[in-house]
Write a protein that holds these residues in place. Structure first.
Motif, mmCIF file in Angstrom:
data_model
loop_
_atom_site.group_PDB
_atom_site.id
_atom_site.type_symbol
_atom_site.label_atom_id
_atom_site.label_comp_id
_atom_site.label_asym_id
_atom_site.label_seq_id
_atom_site.Cartn_x
_atom_site.Cartn_y
_atom_site.Cartn_z
ATOM 1 N N ARG A 22 -9.096 -2.491 3.973
ATOM 2 C CA ARG A 22 -10.050 -1.759 3.116
ATOM 3 C C ARG A 22 -9.604 -1.772 1.658
ATOM 4 N NH1 ARG A 22 -10.982 1.602 7.672
ATOM 5 N NH2 ARG A 22 -9.130 2.826 7.233
ATOM 6 N N GLU A 23 -8.322 -1.521 1.432
ATOM 7 C CA GLU A 23 -7.786 -1.508 0.067
ATOM 8 C C GLU A 23 -7.929 -2.891 -0.583
ATOM 9 O OE1 GLU A 23 -5.929 0.277 -3.263
ATOM 10 O OE2 GLU A 23 -6.786 1.166 -1.458
ATOM 11 N N GLU B 224 -3.936 1.628 12.176
ATOM 12 C CA GLU B 224 -4.471 2.302 10.991
ATOM 13 C C GLU B 224 -3.966 1.637 9.713
ATOM 14 O OE1 GLU B 224 -3.456 6.435 11.165
ATOM 15 O OE2 GLU B 224 -4.513 6.725 13.057
ATOM 16 N N CYS C 271 0.710 5.198 7.215
ATOM 17 C CA CYS C 271 -0.221 5.529 8.306
ATOM 18 C C CYS C 271 0.589 5.807 9.565
ATOM 19 C CB CYS C 271 -1.173 4.365 8.554
ATOM 20 S SG CYS C 271 -2.235 4.004 7.143
ATOM 21 N N HIS D 157 0.851 -1.187 0.000
ATOM 22 C CA HIS D 157 0.000 0.000 0.000
ATOM 23 C C HIS D 157 0.891 1.243 0.000
ATOM 24 C CE1 HIS D 157 -3.451 2.382 0.335
ATOM 25 N NE2 HIS D 157 -3.962 1.963 1.473
ATOM 26 N N ASP E 209 -6.486 0.154 7.010
ATOM 27 C CA ASP E 209 -6.428 0.756 5.683
ATOM 28 C C ASP E 209 -6.070 -0.295 4.627
ATOM 29 O OD1 ASP E 209 -6.883 3.174 4.299
ATOM 30 O OD2 ASP E 209 -4.732 3.463 4.043
#
Length: 79
Positions: free
Chosen positions: A63-64, A56, A51, A47, A60
């Motif tokens: 979610r990605e 986080e 963060c 990613h 994150d």
């Protein structure tokens, strides 16, 4: 400490591991997998977005990865 997380349902899964980012904070490495009659799909990627906390970064990253699965299942992307 390195955190990780995994979400799985049926034929797909998303897993994430964190690591310290060179510029500070944390990044996640995301692994997505989806099995279907058309063939298996697997992709591992890092990613881009750092963060401030590992928590986080895990959330994150998940979610990605879930976004990738959603696009793959909707046949929006074909990789």
């Amino acid at each position: 400490m390195t955190l990780s997380g995994k979400v799985q349902e049926g034929e797909w899964s998303v897993s994430v591991q964190t690591e310290a980012a060179e510029e500070g904070g944390y990044r996640s490495t995301i692994h997505v997998r989806h099995s279907s009659p058309e063939g298996d799909f697997e992709r591992t990627f890092r990613h881009d977005k750092p963060c401030s906390t590992e928590r986080e970064a895990v959330l994150d990253g998940l979610r990605e990865g879930m976004s990738w699965i959603g696009l793959k299942m909707a046949r929006t992307i074909k990789v």
